[in-house]
Design a protein around this motif. Sequence first.
Motif, PDB file in Angstrom:
ATOM      1  N   ILE A 141       1.455   4.694   1.555  1.00 30.97           N
ATOM      2  CA  ILE A 141       1.087   5.448   2.758  1.00 30.97           C
ATOM      3  C   ILE A 141       1.934   6.709   2.799  1.00 30.97           C
ATOM      4  O   ILE A 141       3.160   6.649   2.730  1.00 30.97           O
ATOM      5  CB  ILE A 141       1.308   4.608   4.034  1.00 30.97           C
ATOM      6  N   PRO A 143      -7.161   7.993   6.276  1.00 31.16           N
ATOM      7  CA  PRO A 143      -6.262   7.769   7.407  1.00 31.16           C
ATOM      8  C   PRO A 143      -6.018   6.271   7.621  1.00 31.16           C
ATOM      9  O   PRO A 143      -6.941   5.455   7.467  1.00 31.16           O
ATOM     10  CB  PRO A 143      -7.017   8.375   8.592  1.00 31.16           C
ATOM     11  N   VAL A 144      -4.784   5.915   7.940  1.00 30.12           N
ATOM     12  CA  VAL A 144      -4.437   4.519   8.210  1.00 30.12           C
ATOM     13  C   VAL A 144      -5.385   3.966   9.264  1.00 30.12           C
ATOM     14  O   VAL A 144      -5.667   4.617  10.266  1.00 30.12           O
ATOM     15  CB  VAL A 144      -2.968   4.414   8.691  1.00 30.12           C
ATOM     16  N   GLY A 145      -5.913   2.779   9.025  1.00 29.49           N
ATOM     17  CA  GLY A 145      -6.810   2.121   9.971  1.00 29.49           C
ATOM     18  C   GLY A 145      -8.279   2.450   9.789  1.00 29.49           C
ATOM     19  O   GLY A 145      -9.119   1.947  10.529  1.00 29.49           O
ATOM     20  N   THR A 146      -8.624   3.267   8.807  1.00 27.53           N
ATOM     21  CA  THR A 146     -10.018   3.631   8.561  1.00 27.53           C
ATOM     22  C   THR A 146     -10.798   2.438   8.013  1.00 27.53           C
ATOM     23  O   THR A 146     -10.375   1.815   7.045  1.00 27.53           O
ATOM     24  CB  THR A 146     -10.111   4.795   7.542  1.00 27.53           C
ATOM     25  N   TRP A 155      -7.421   9.478  -0.385  1.00 26.51           N
ATOM     26  CA  TRP A 155      -6.524   9.235   0.740  1.00 26.51           C
ATOM     27  C   TRP A 155      -7.329   9.106   2.019  1.00 26.51           C
ATOM     28  O   TRP A 155      -8.092   9.994   2.377  1.00 26.51           O
ATOM     29  CB  TRP A 155      -5.515  10.379   0.850  1.00 26.51           C
ATOM     30  N   GLU A 214       0.499   9.455   7.019  1.00 26.26           N
ATOM     31  CA  GLU A 214      -0.423   8.615   7.781  1.00 26.26           C
ATOM     32  C   GLU A 214      -1.756   8.397   7.077  1.00 26.26           C
ATOM     33  O   GLU A 214      -2.787   8.175   7.720  1.00 26.26           O
ATOM     34  CB  GLU A 214      -0.626   9.172   9.181  1.00 26.26           C
ATOM     35  N   LYS A 215      -1.739   8.466   5.746  1.00 20.75           N
ATOM     36  CA  LYS A 215      -2.935   8.186   4.940  1.00 20.75           C
ATOM     37  C   LYS A 215      -2.598   7.143   3.890  1.00 20.75           C
ATOM     38  O   LYS A 215      -1.482   7.102   3.370  1.00 20.75           O
ATOM     39  CB  LYS A 215      -3.465   9.453   4.282  1.00 20.75           C
ATOM     40  N   VAL A 216      -3.584   6.297   3.571  1.00 20.56           N
ATOM     41  CA  VAL A 216      -3.431   5.218   2.598  1.00 20.56           C
ATOM     42  C   VAL A 216      -4.122   5.613   1.295  1.00 20.56           C
ATOM     43  O   VAL A 216      -5.250   6.122   1.312  1.00 20.56           O
ATOM     44  CB  VAL A 216      -4.074   3.909   3.125  1.00 20.56           C
ATOM     45  N   LYS A 256       0.847  -1.186   0.000  1.00 21.39           N
ATOM     46  CA  LYS A 256       0.000   0.000   0.000  1.00 21.39           C
ATOM     47  C   LYS A 256       0.888   1.243   0.000  1.00 21.39           C
ATOM     48  O   LYS A 256       1.976   1.243   0.553  1.00 21.39           O
ATOM     49  CB  LYS A 256      -0.895   0.028   1.235  1.00 21.39           C
TER      50      LYS A 256
END
Length: 107
Positions: free
Chosen positions: A5, A80-83, A78, A8-10, A3
């Motif tokens: 990243i 946030p990681v973990g969304t 984009w 702190e966004k995917v 991925k």
Amino acid sequence: MNKVIRDEKVAVIVSPGFGAGWSTWAHNDEGIRDFMLFDSVLVTMVENGYPVETIEEYVTNNYPNTYCGAVGDLTIQWLPVGTAFRIHEYDGAESVEIRDDMNWTIA
């Protein structure tokens, strides 16, 4: 799955245009769906405006029999990681739905 990243966004690949879905029209195979949502090479190609033919060639070489009808409309969103999210599709147009933004009804 590699991925992309940043900050702190995917990066999530979607096709907002009507007519054909991208990941939503993928096989039920989770690996293919994840590839179509997150693939780092695809993200780079979309961000840099690669020609549709080049993207189609990459996809078909890596995942034969994958439908490429939405390649021309691909965009990056984009998150946030973990969304927790899902891709909603209506008449081929995809949009990102974030679980925390949805009003759920509980029985």
